[in-house]
Scaffold this motif. Sequence first.
Motif, PDB file in Angstrom:
ATOM      1  N   PHE A  86     -12.360  42.532  55.160  1.00  0.00           N
ATOM      2  CA  PHE A  86     -12.979  43.853  55.182  1.00  0.00           C
ATOM      3  C   PHE A  86     -14.031  43.973  56.283  1.00  0.00           C
ATOM      4  CE2 PHE A  86     -15.931  41.656  52.210  1.00  0.00           C
ATOM      5  CZ  PHE A  86     -17.162  41.975  52.796  1.00  0.00           C
ATOM      6  N   ALA A  87     -14.515  42.836  56.803  1.00  0.00           N
ATOM      7  CA  ALA A  87     -15.543  42.866  57.846  1.00  0.00           C
ATOM      8  C   ALA A  87     -14.953  42.872  59.255  1.00  0.00           C
ATOM      9  CB  ALA A  87     -16.477  41.667  57.695  1.00  0.00           C
ATOM     10  N   HIS A  88     -13.680  42.565  59.407  1.00  0.00           N
ATOM     11  CA  HIS A  88     -13.111  42.362  60.739  1.00  0.00           C
ATOM     12  C   HIS A  88     -13.232  43.601  61.623  1.00  0.00           C
ATOM     13  CE1 HIS A  88     -10.350  38.772  59.458  1.00  0.00           C
ATOM     14  NE2 HIS A  88     -11.581  38.653  59.020  1.00  0.00           N
ATOM     15  N   GLU A  89     -12.854  44.759  61.075  1.00  0.00           N
ATOM     16  CA  GLU A  89     -12.810  45.950  61.919  1.00  0.00           C
ATOM     17  C   GLU A  89     -14.189  46.294  62.469  1.00  0.00           C
ATOM     18  OE1 GLU A  89     -11.397  50.604  61.684  1.00  0.00           O
ATOM     19  OE2 GLU A  89     -10.380  49.081  60.476  1.00  0.00           O
ATOM     20  N   GLN A  90     -15.233  46.149  61.641  1.00  0.00           N
ATOM     21  CA  GLN A  90     -16.567  46.490  62.120  1.00  0.00           C
ATOM     22  C   GLN A  90     -17.121  45.436  63.065  1.00  0.00           C
ATOM     23  OE1 GLN A  90     -17.222  49.452  61.828  1.00  0.00           O
ATOM     24  NE2 GLN A  90     -15.542  49.705  60.385  1.00  0.00           N
ATOM     25  N   ILE A  91     -16.725  44.196  62.886  1.00  0.00           N
ATOM     26  CA  ILE A  91     -17.084  43.160  63.863  1.00  0.00           C
ATOM     27  C   ILE A  91     -16.508  43.517  65.225  1.00  0.00           C
ATOM     28  CG2 ILE A  91     -16.614  40.763  64.520  1.00  0.00           C
ATOM     29  CD1 ILE A  91     -16.779  40.152  61.448  1.00  0.00           C
ATOM     30  N   ILE A  92     -15.235  43.916  65.228  1.00  0.00           N
ATOM     31  CA  ILE A  92     -14.578  44.266  66.481  1.00  0.00           C
ATOM     32  C   ILE A  92     -15.158  45.551  67.062  1.00  0.00           C
ATOM     33  CG2 ILE A  92     -12.364  44.883  67.533  1.00  0.00           C
ATOM     34  CD1 ILE A  92     -11.051  43.128  65.328  1.00  0.00           C
ATOM     35  N   PRO A  94      -5.352  41.073  64.457  1.00  0.00           N
ATOM     36  CA  PRO A  94      -4.435  42.215  64.550  1.00  0.00           C
ATOM     37  C   PRO A  94      -5.148  43.562  64.537  1.00  0.00           C
ATOM     38  CG  PRO A  94      -3.623  40.617  62.952  1.00  0.00           C
ATOM     39  CD  PRO A  94      -5.004  40.177  63.336  1.00  0.00           C
ATOM     40  N   ARG A  95      -6.354  43.612  64.002  1.00  0.00           N
ATOM     41  CA  ARG A  95      -7.061  44.885  63.894  1.00  0.00           C
ATOM     42  C   ARG A  95      -7.724  45.306  65.204  1.00  0.00           C
ATOM     43  NH1 ARG A  95      -7.901  46.617  58.620  1.00  0.00           N
ATOM     44  NH2 ARG A  95      -7.105  45.177  57.046  1.00  0.00           N
ATOM     45  N   HIS A  96      -7.537  44.551  66.256  1.00  0.00           N
ATOM     46  CA  HIS A  96      -8.197  44.947  67.501  1.00  0.00           C
ATOM     47  C   HIS A  96      -7.436  46.065  68.216  1.00  0.00           C
ATOM     48  CE1 HIS A  96      -5.271  42.754  70.036  1.00  0.00           C
ATOM     49  NE2 HIS A  96      -5.847  43.323  71.076  1.00  0.00           N
ATOM     50  N   THR A  97      -6.226  46.379  67.774  1.00  0.00           N
ATOM     51  CA  THR A  97      -5.485  47.493  68.367  1.00  0.00           C
ATOM     52  C   THR A  97      -5.442  48.665  67.399  1.00  0.00           C
ATOM     53  OG1 THR A  97      -3.336  46.831  67.489  1.00  0.00           O
ATOM     54  CG2 THR A  97      -4.000  45.876  69.598  1.00  0.00           C
ATOM     55  N   VAL A  98      -5.192  49.840  67.938  1.00  0.00           N
ATOM     56  CA  VAL A  98      -5.068  51.026  67.094  1.00  0.00           C
ATOM     57  C   VAL A  98      -3.950  50.836  66.079  1.00  0.00           C
ATOM     58  CG1 VAL A  98      -4.432  53.465  67.086  1.00  0.00           C
ATOM     59  CG2 VAL A  98      -6.062  52.608  68.774  1.00  0.00           C
ATOM     60  N   GLN A  99      -2.806  50.324  66.525  1.00  0.00           N
ATOM     61  CA  GLN A  99      -1.689  50.138  65.602  1.00  0.00           C
ATOM     62  C   GLN A  99      -2.046  49.115  64.527  1.00  0.00           C
ATOM     63  OE1 GLN A  99       1.128  52.049  65.587  1.00  0.00           O
ATOM     64  NE2 GLN A  99       1.373  51.072  63.583  1.00  0.00           N
ATOM     65  N   GLY A 100      -2.750  48.078  64.931  1.00  0.00           N
ATOM     66  CA  GLY A 100      -3.162  47.084  63.955  1.00  0.00           C
ATOM     67  C   GLY A 100      -4.085  47.664  62.898  1.00  0.00           C
ATOM     68  N   ARG A 101      -4.980  48.543  63.325  1.00  0.00           N
ATOM     69  CA  ARG A 101      -5.885  49.165  62.358  1.00  0.00           C
ATOM     70  C   ARG A 101      -5.118  50.106  61.432  1.00  0.00           C
ATOM     71  NH1 ARG A 101      -8.960  48.734  66.993  1.00  0.00           N
ATOM     72  NH2 ARG A 101      -8.760  50.871  67.721  1.00  0.00           N
ATOM     73  N   LYS A 102      -4.085  50.764  61.973  1.00  0.00           N
ATOM     74  CA  LYS A 102      -3.247  51.618  61.120  1.00  0.00           C
ATOM     75  C   LYS A 102      -2.472  50.768  60.123  1.00  0.00           C
ATOM     76  CE  LYS A 102      -2.444  55.838  63.715  1.00  0.00           C
ATOM     77  NZ  LYS A 102      -1.491  56.940  63.578  1.00  0.00           N
ATOM     78  N   ASP A 103      -1.901  49.671  60.601  1.00  0.00           N
ATOM     79  CA  ASP A 103      -1.124  48.809  59.712  1.00  0.00           C
ATOM     80  C   ASP A 103      -1.999  48.236  58.601  1.00  0.00           C
ATOM     81  OD1 ASP A 103       1.047  49.291  61.322  1.00  0.00           O
ATOM     82  OD2 ASP A 103       0.914  47.371  62.402  1.00  0.00           O
ATOM     83  N   GLY A 104      -3.258  47.989  58.925  1.00  0.00           N
ATOM     84  CA  GLY A 104      -4.144  47.368  57.960  1.00  0.00           C
ATOM     85  C   GLY A 104      -4.988  48.333  57.163  1.00  0.00           C
ATOM     86  N   PHE A 105      -4.664  49.623  57.241  1.00  0.00           N
ATOM     87  CA  PHE A 105      -5.488  50.611  56.538  1.00  0.00           C
ATOM     88  C   PHE A 105      -5.400  50.427  55.026  1.00  0.00           C
ATOM     89  CE2 PHE A 105      -6.993  54.827  55.288  1.00  0.00           C
ATOM     90  CZ  PHE A 105      -8.073  54.964  56.146  1.00  0.00           C
ATOM     91  N   PHE A 106      -4.213  50.141  54.517  1.00  0.00           N
ATOM     92  CA  PHE A 106      -4.035  49.937  53.074  1.00  0.00           C
ATOM     93  C   PHE A 106      -3.468  48.552  52.763  1.00  0.00           C
ATOM     94  CE2 PHE A 106      -3.643  54.609  53.436  1.00  0.00           C
ATOM     95  CZ  PHE A 106      -4.710  54.963  52.617  1.00  0.00           C
ATOM     96  N   ALA A 107      -3.430  47.670  53.734  1.00  0.00           N
ATOM     97  CA  ALA A 107      -2.798  46.369  53.521  1.00  0.00           C
ATOM     98  C   ALA A 107      -3.590  45.265  54.216  1.00  0.00           C
ATOM     99  CB  ALA A 107      -1.361  46.387  54.056  1.00  0.00           C
ATOM    100  N   SER A 108      -3.375  44.051  53.752  1.00  0.00           N
ATOM    101  CA  SER A 108      -3.951  42.885  54.410  1.00  0.00           C
ATOM    102  C   SER A 108      -3.021  42.446  55.534  1.00  0.00           C
ATOM    103  CB  SER A 108      -4.133  41.747  53.404  1.00  0.00           C
ATOM    104  OG  SER A 108      -4.520  40.569  54.075  1.00  0.00           O
TER     105      SER A 108
END
Length: 487
Positions: free
Chosen positions: A108-114, A77-91
């Motif tokens: 915690f590693a997903h966003e930087q992997i992507i 889910p973190r591969h989109t901008v909205q997904g990264r926003k949704d996951g900023f303070f939540a799993s």
Amino acid sequence: MRRVPYGPVRDGWKLTNYSLGLTYNDTELPDGSMVSYWQEGPFYDFTAAEIEELETATAALYEMCLEAGDWMVKQCPRHTVQGRKDGFFASICNPQSCYLARIGIPEFAHEQIIRTWFDGDAETWTHYDKDPDMRLPMETPDFSPTVYGRFDLWYNGAGSPPKLLEFNAQTPTSLVESAVIQWHWSDQTNLTKHEWRQWNSIHDRLVGWPASPGEPAEPGAWKRNIDKLREARTWLPEKPKIFFAYETSERTGEDRMNVAYLMATAEEAGYPVELIAMSQIGWDVAGDRVVFVPGPGQEHKSEPIDIIFMLYPWEWFWNEEGGKAFFRNMADPTKHGTVWIEPPYKAALLGNKALLPVLWMLFGDHPERSKYLLPAYFAESSKAAELTSYAKKPVWGREGGSVTLVKNGETITENPSEYGTDGRFVVQELCELPSFEGLEGVVHPVIGSWLIDGEPAGMGIREGLGVKGLVTNDASFFVPHVIEADD
């Protein structure tokens, strides 16, 4: 492809190899006996057509791996901008919705992997939503260099195409013996007059080719990657220092020498370098960045690390204390975060066995591309249950650890280890390594096909002895090769 068991034996070959960097030649077997890792005498002889086939397969497999990586990150889910926003303070990642979570990578590693996967492509990473206001802070186009990798291939030269066994994408070793030792062996033995005596451009592809009359010099992987990095990170000097880190607890010296060789190629390419231990990588709390700490009590002499090559598995690194801080440091290029070579996506997307079922899912029905693949599935799937002959491999495993081979429902060999304790396994249709008669008995070679900067660059051959040798492990031998030996 033929194995020649009675090749030349050079005078003083052990000392020669040692002087070139093969300081880890003596291998201790489980029974306590010592054997030579480098096999002097036997060698493999290939036709030019066979080398071309291996090179073609390597290029095709890498292209498929890139497409598989795209598929995997799009399951998070973190591969989109909205997904990264949704996951900023939540799993927001779980094994049902996120492929990275399914294979055990901490969220915690997903966003930087992507990000390190996409960051060479500004359009992909920064413009999922064309409205600039919808972009998260810190989403700056960047670049994460990747220098090398190695496919392990089944190949017998008897008409069947090469088959992918696995991709050692982040921490492949046997680089010294592939790039340097066997090259000098071929020069000293002079077994062939072929224009290309060996498939081996590893060193030149790392360092670059010198200028020839009427032609400019051709840069190698180090210069190309650092130039691209400096375009993204304009504050870096023309010749930024590159740190090279290895794990000192590895007692044979293999890790140290593989890292030292890569460091030497970067230095030859014109960059200042420094060899350090993994334990010397520290965290400056006040400066909020990664630093090199010379030793205990010398924190005041610490030095910021802009670029570092690390021969250490990311899957260990992100599970260790302090791992979160290192990933957070990667997030914002404008704050001069550390650049890691190889980047985290190399382990998360390409360097684990979960790549194999993704490749088969995507390309198993494609006649031209599937010829280089073996059917592969997650061990718990119904398709896996249908296989009666297969290799069972831990998703996170190395050097053949915890690999089991099953033929017609019967286990033919296994290699117990600490890998696989998380219960994550894949199964791959069994394709037994080829068999050749050696002086010691039947041997089984696997082709290690090298990629430098994403391009096919040469090979090294490891072979195991007997039934246990059907799984290549840390007791397997290295055997050199030539192209079209003179009979």
